[in-house]
Enzyme design. Structure first.
Site, short mmCIF file in Angstrom:
data_model
loop_
_atom_site.label_atom_id
_atom_site.label_comp_id
_atom_site.label_asym_id
_atom_site.label_seq_id
_atom_site.Cartn_x
_atom_site.Cartn_y
_atom_site.Cartn_z
N LYS A 10 37.60 28.21 36.24
CA LYS A 10 36.20 28.50 35.92
C LYS A 10 36.00 28.69 34.41
O LYS A 10 35.12 28.07 33.82
CB LYS A 10 35.72 29.77 36.63
CG LYS A 10 35.72 29.70 38.14
CD LYS A 10 35.10 30.94 38.75
CE LYS A 10 35.86 32.22 38.49
NZ LYS A 10 37.19 32.29 39.10
N ARG A 38 29.51 38.24 41.87
CA ARG A 38 30.78 38.24 42.61
C ARG A 38 30.58 38.65 44.06
O ARG A 38 31.53 38.63 44.83
CB ARG A 38 31.68 39.28 42.00
CG ARG A 38 32.83 39.02 41.06
CD ARG A 38 33.61 37.81 41.12
NE ARG A 38 34.98 38.01 40.69
CZ ARG A 38 35.44 37.81 39.47
NH1 ARG A 38 34.65 37.42 38.51
NH2 ARG A 38 36.72 37.99 39.21
N ARG A 72 49.81 31.37 34.18
CA ARG A 72 48.76 31.47 33.16
C ARG A 72 49.14 32.50 32.08
O ARG A 72 49.62 33.58 32.39
CB ARG A 72 47.44 31.90 33.81
CG ARG A 72 46.31 32.03 32.79
CD ARG A 72 44.98 32.09 33.45
NE ARG A 72 44.73 33.35 34.15
CZ ARG A 72 43.57 33.61 34.75
NH1 ARG A 72 42.61 32.73 34.77
NH2 ARG A 72 43.40 34.76 35.37
N ARG A 106 48.33 38.22 31.87
CA ARG A 106 47.36 39.26 32.22
C ARG A 106 47.97 40.17 33.28
O ARG A 106 48.67 39.68 34.16
CB ARG A 106 46.09 38.60 32.79
CG ARG A 106 44.99 38.43 31.78
CD ARG A 106 43.89 37.54 32.28
NE ARG A 106 43.27 37.98 33.53
CZ ARG A 106 42.18 37.40 34.05
NH1 ARG A 106 41.61 36.39 33.44
NH2 ARG A 106 41.67 37.82 35.19
N ARG A 134 43.46 39.55 44.79
CA ARG A 134 42.25 38.95 44.19
C ARG A 134 41.75 37.79 45.04
O ARG A 134 40.55 37.58 45.18
CB ARG A 134 42.55 38.48 42.76
CG ARG A 134 42.67 39.66 41.80
CD ARG A 134 43.30 39.25 40.50
NE ARG A 134 42.53 38.29 39.76
CZ ARG A 134 43.04 37.42 38.89
NH1 ARG A 134 44.35 37.39 38.69
NH2 ARG A 134 42.27 36.60 38.25
#
Ligand code: AMP
Length: 209
Positions: A13, A88, A127, A157, A168
């Protein structure tokens, strides 16, 4: 152009929203990035959000609704925007519709980037985000921990960790995925296949606009 992007964590995204908003010269607003910055600056909102963000839970609605409400009222929002990470859940989406209506604005497009969970888990595990310029990349041994953009250090992260990633994805399925049908019902949704190269996905999004 007033748009927002939906998709599971790891769907790409932010990468796509950054590219498209640059092309249209409109602000890219990522609630996740805003919250991470508040956490880094140890602001009151940052302290409230920290535990939720690091454990892959949604922060309380009021906190993000306030951020977006201030933005929508601002002059820059008049030019258009690309929201990433908001809304969300249905409560946020309904509140957002009210805000837009009050401001005499409406959404032009909702982009839904579709990837399967296996792909999302792989991408999130690899990532990395640059400590200095915040650019994200996918880890590879040649590049190591050095950012290709600015030479800064690449970090993982805290919420890109196995157990938190799975949580998540569950939160996404339960809370956020229902927004796909919510916006489909308003006839402004475009489903975009999120696999392939970054450029291919961008091209698909541009074609849908
Ligand atoms: P993201 O960068 O979009 O993956 O968001 C990272 C984290 O920020 C999420 O897992 C949540 O903890 C928090 N967050 C971002 N946007 C929202 C939102 N609209 N509502 C609640 N929590 C959010």
């Amino acid at each position: 152009m007033k748009m927002l992007v939906l998709g599971a964590p790891g769907a790409g995204k932010s990468t796509q929203a950054k590219k498209i908003s640059k092309k249209f010269d409109i602000p890219h607003i990522s609630t996740g990035a805003i919250l991470r910055n508040e956490i880094k600056q140890k602001t009151e909102n940052g302290l409230k959000a920290k535990g939720y963000v690091e454990n892959g839970k949604l922060v309380p609605d009021e906190l993000v609704i306030d951020i977006i409400e201030n933005f929508i009222k601002s002059e820059v929002a008049g030019r258009g925007f690309f929201l990433d990470g908001f809304p969300r859940n249905i409560t946020q989406a309904e509140k957002f519709s009210e805000m837009l209506e009050k401001a005499g604005k409406s959404l032009d497009k909702v982009i839904n980037i579709v990837v399967d969970n296996g792909e999302a888990i792989n991408r999130l595990g690899l990532r990395r985000t640059c400590k200095d310029c915040q650019q994200t990349s996918i880890y590879n041994q040649v590049q190591g921990d050095t950012c290709r953009n600015c030479g800064g250090q690449l970090l993982k992260r805290k919420d890109d960790d196995g157990k938190v990633i799975r949580h998540r994805l569950k939160v996404y399925d339960k809370e956020t995925h229902p927004l796909v049908e919510y916006y489909r019902g308003k006839s402004i949704l475009a489903d975009i296949k999120g696999t392939g190269t970054l450029e291919e996905v961008t091209e698909r999004i541009l074609e849908s606009l």
